[in-house]
Design an enzyme around this catalytic site. Structure first.
Site, PDB file in Angstrom:
ATOM      1  N   LYS A   1       0.835  -1.214   0.000  1.00 14.50           N
ATOM      2  CA  LYS A   1       0.000   0.000   0.000  1.00 14.50           C
ATOM      3  C   LYS A   1       0.867   1.259   0.000  1.00 14.50           C
ATOM      4  O   LYS A   1       0.333   2.369   0.035  1.00 14.50           O
ATOM      5  CB  LYS A   1      -0.891   0.032   1.258  1.00 14.50           C
ATOM      6  CG  LYS A   1      -1.944  -1.044   1.311  1.00 14.50           C
ATOM      7  CD  LYS A   1      -2.902  -0.808   2.485  1.00 14.50           C
ATOM      8  CE  LYS A   1      -2.407  -1.438   3.766  1.00 14.50           C
ATOM      9  NZ  LYS A   1      -3.348  -1.310   4.893  1.00 14.50           N
TER      10      LYS A   1
ATOM     11  N   LYS B   1       2.605   2.132   2.549  1.00 15.83           N
ATOM     12  CA  LYS B   1       2.351   2.686   3.882  1.00 15.83           C
ATOM     13  C   LYS B   1       3.293   2.008   4.875  1.00 15.83           C
ATOM     14  O   LYS B   1       3.083   0.848   5.242  1.00 15.83           O
ATOM     15  CB  LYS B   1       0.889   2.424   4.231  1.00 15.83           C
ATOM     16  CG  LYS B   1       0.420   3.021   5.533  1.00 15.83           C
ATOM     17  CD  LYS B   1      -1.088   2.835   5.669  1.00 15.83           C
ATOM     18  CE  LYS B   1      -1.590   3.392   6.995  1.00 15.83           C
ATOM     19  NZ  LYS B   1      -3.049   3.346   7.119  1.00 15.83           N
TER      20      LYS B   1
HETATM   21  N1  CTP Z   1      -9.541   5.659  13.144  1.00 18.67           N
HETATM   22  C1  CTP Z   1     -10.525   6.433  13.769  1.00 18.67           C
HETATM   23  N2  CTP Z   1     -10.250   7.716  14.143  1.00 18.67           N
HETATM   24  C2  CTP Z   1      -9.030   8.250  13.884  1.00 18.67           C
HETATM   25  C3  CTP Z   1      -8.024   7.474  13.271  1.00 18.67           C
HETATM   26  C4  CTP Z   1      -8.318   6.170  12.902  1.00 18.67           C
HETATM   27  O1  CTP Z   1     -11.639   5.963  13.998  1.00 18.67           O
HETATM   28  N3  CTP Z   1      -8.810   9.510  14.237  1.00 18.67           N
HETATM   29  C5  CTP Z   1      -9.863   4.309  12.732  1.00 18.67           C
HETATM   30  C6  CTP Z   1      -9.792   4.129  11.217  1.00 18.67           C
HETATM   31  O2  CTP Z   1     -10.972   4.608  10.600  1.00 18.67           O
HETATM   32  C7  CTP Z   1      -9.630   2.634  11.095  1.00 18.67           C
HETATM   33  C8  CTP Z   1      -8.815   2.263  12.365  1.00 18.67           C
HETATM   34  O3  CTP Z   1      -8.921   3.403  13.249  1.00 18.67           O
HETATM   35  O4  CTP Z   1     -10.897   1.996  11.180  1.00 18.67           O
HETATM   36  C9  CTP Z   1      -7.365   1.995  12.038  1.00 18.67           C
HETATM   37  O5  CTP Z   1      -6.911   3.102  11.289  1.00 18.67           O
HETATM   38  P1  CTP Z   1      -5.417   3.316  10.840  1.00 18.67           P
HETATM   39  O6  CTP Z   1      -5.374   3.612   9.383  1.00 18.67           O
HETATM   40  O7  CTP Z   1      -4.531   2.268  11.360  1.00 18.67           O
HETATM   41  O8  CTP Z   1      -5.109   4.672  11.679  1.00 18.67           O
HETATM   42  P2  CTP Z   1      -4.829   6.146  11.208  1.00 18.67           P
HETATM   43  O9  CTP Z   1      -4.517   6.940  12.433  1.00 18.67           O
HETATM   44  O10 CTP Z   1      -5.942   6.638  10.329  1.00 18.67           O
HETATM   45  O11 CTP Z   1      -3.487   5.957  10.377  1.00 18.67           O
HETATM   46  P3  CTP Z   1      -2.931   6.709   9.072  1.00 18.67           P
HETATM   47  O12 CTP Z   1      -2.816   8.157   9.405  1.00 18.67           O
HETATM   48  O13 CTP Z   1      -1.591   6.052   8.826  1.00 18.67           O
HETATM   49  O14 CTP Z   1      -3.938   6.409   7.965  1.00 18.67           O
END
Ligand code: CTP
Length: 140
Positions: free
Chosen positions: A56, A58
């Site tokens: 991805k 990431k």
């Molecule tokens: N999630 C959430 N609220 C946030 C951040 C994440 O509810 N502020 C949720 C995402 O929607 C997902 C889960 O946590 O269902 C895991 O998300 P992940 O992508 O691992 O976390 P992120 O903080 O969004 O990471 P990134 O910035 O790398 O996308």
């Protein structure tokens, strides 16, 4: 004739499942997971492997073993499994007897085809926090 594989609805337990990277565990993750758990009796979390994240584009700071260990340590989480690929969700739902698939609302509509197999619920994200933002703030 029914097979021997577990299917949703075989028991009274409502099994909820969600997916994510969960790097630099933060309150948005914990809120999503605790609200997901409240939708049923058990919560299974598929944590993206390092190899899957690489596909991805990431990169995670913590390796899969440490991200999985932190998610597994949460009281609201009953089981952690690896997420290897996008396409495994339908297989997981059948294999693990999942009743409710939960995703953050950044994924709205993306997994609606799984409604043929289980309920699909998109929960609101916690505003103002993400792993990406934490990484940016730490280098600023
Ligand atoms: N999630 C959430 N609220 C946030 C951040 C994440 O509810 N502020 C949720 C995402 O929607 C997902 C889960 O946590 O269902 C895991 O998300 P992940 O992508 O691992 O976390 P992120 O903080 O969004 O990471 P990134 O910035 O790398 O996308």
């Amino acid at each position: 004739m029914r097979g021997t594989a577990p299917t949703p609805g075989d028991d009274m337990t409502v099994r909820v499942m969600t997916y994510g990277t969960f790097d630099l565990l933060h309150v948005g993750h914990v809120s999503l997971l605790s609200r997901a758990r409240a939708l049923g009796d058990e919560l299974v979390v598929a944590v993206s492997t390092d190899e899957f994240n690489a596909t991805k584009g990431k990169g995670a700071y913590f390796p899969w073993s440490e991200r999985a260990a932190m998610v597994a340590a949460l009281r609201c989480v009953d089981r952690v499994v690896p997420e290897h690929r996008w396409e495994q969700k339908a297989h997981d739902v059948v294999r693990l007897g999942v009743d409710v698939l939960v995703m953050g609302d950044d994924w709205v509509g993306r997994f609606d085809e799984l409604r043929a197999l289980c309920d699909v619920v998109y929960l609101p994200r916690t505003p103002g926090i993400s792993t990406t933002r934490i990484k940016q703030d730490l280098v600023a």
